[in-house]
Design a protein around this motif. Structure first.
Motif, PDB file in Angstrom:
ATOM      1  N   LEU A  79      54.389  38.847  38.171  1.00 29.07           N
ATOM      2  CA  LEU A  79      55.189  39.920  38.774  1.00 29.07           C
ATOM      3  C   LEU A  79      54.321  40.944  39.501  1.00 29.07           C
ATOM      4  N   ASP A  80      53.080  41.105  39.042  1.00 26.63           N
ATOM      5  CA  ASP A  80      52.188  42.129  39.603  1.00 26.63           C
ATOM      6  C   ASP A  80      51.011  41.560  40.394  1.00 26.63           C
ATOM      7  N   TRP A  81      50.941  40.245  40.563  1.00 24.78           N
ATOM      8  CA  TRP A  81      49.717  39.688  41.126  1.00 24.78           C
ATOM      9  C   TRP A  81      49.486  40.000  42.591  1.00 24.78           C
ATOM     10  N   LEU A 138      40.346  34.876  32.710  1.00 24.28           N
ATOM     11  CA  LEU A 138      38.921  35.082  32.931  1.00 24.28           C
ATOM     12  C   LEU A 138      38.740  35.399  34.409  1.00 24.28           C
ATOM     13  N   LEU A 139      38.098  36.512  34.702  1.00 25.89           N
ATOM     14  CA  LEU A 139      37.763  36.851  36.074  1.00 25.89           C
ATOM     15  C   LEU A 139      36.305  36.479  36.286  1.00 25.89           C
ATOM     16  N   ILE A 140      36.076  35.591  37.239  1.00 25.38           N
ATOM     17  CA  ILE A 140      34.744  35.070  37.528  1.00 25.38           C
ATOM     18  C   ILE A 140      34.275  35.648  38.855  1.00 25.38           C
ATOM     19  N   SER A 173      48.614  40.621  25.226  1.00 30.20           N
ATOM     20  CA  SER A 173      49.194  41.767  25.932  1.00 30.20           C
ATOM     21  C   SER A 173      48.165  42.525  26.776  1.00 30.20           C
ATOM     22  N   ASP A 174      46.887  42.194  26.657  1.00 30.03           N
ATOM     23  CA  ASP A 174      45.859  42.838  27.475  1.00 30.03           C
ATOM     24  C   ASP A 174      45.748  42.213  28.860  1.00 30.03           C
ATOM     25  N   GLU A 224      44.693  45.483  36.147  1.00 27.53           N
ATOM     26  CA  GLU A 224      43.315  45.634  35.678  1.00 27.53           C
ATOM     27  C   GLU A 224      42.377  44.718  36.444  1.00 27.53           C
ATOM     28  N   VAL A 225      42.803  43.485  36.689  1.00 29.17           N
ATOM     29  CA  VAL A 225      41.991  42.553  37.472  1.00 29.17           C
ATOM     30  C   VAL A 225      41.726  43.150  38.854  1.00 29.17           C
TER      31      VAL A 225
END
Length: 110
Positions: A43-45, A83-85, A97-98, A103-104
């Motif tokens: 929904l927020d991407w 995971l953000l690479i 829930s995190d 945040e990304v």
């Protein structure tokens, strides 16, 4: 934006060698918490820069790939998990829930 499905172990090394940002979403298709986290994330991407590669792993069908992701990027396996690479290194991991597209986006824009 659209998910690229991870279905082969070779994709992990491709992600690790890729320049820029990639995001892996590890999803359990049998878990309602995972489904809710995925829905909330999607929904927020639009907050995430368009040049970020988004990868999706169905960890029920690809457990061996999930284990390889944890080993390659040196993170503890969780589900659901993102995971953000960046340039081959995991710079953010979050679960349950995190998980947050906002945040990304903030980490990428830093």
């Amino acid at each position: 934006m659209q998910w690229k499905n991870i279905t082969d172990l070779t994709q992990i090394s491709e992600i690790q060698q890729k320049e820029g940002y990639s995001l892996i979403f590890k999803h359990s298709t049998r878990c309602s918490v995972s489904s809710m986290a995925k829905r909330r994330f999607e929904l927020d991407w639009e907050a995430i820069p368009a040049d970020t590669s988004l990868y999706f792993l169905d960890l029920i069908n690809y457990r061996d790939i999930s284990a390889q992701i944890a080993e390659t990027f040196q993170v503890h396996h969780e589900s659901p998990q993102i995971l953000l690479i960046k340039n081959g290194d995991c710079i953010l991991d979050a679960s349950h829930s995190d998980i947050s597209a906002d945040e990304v986006a903030e980490v990428i824009k830093e």
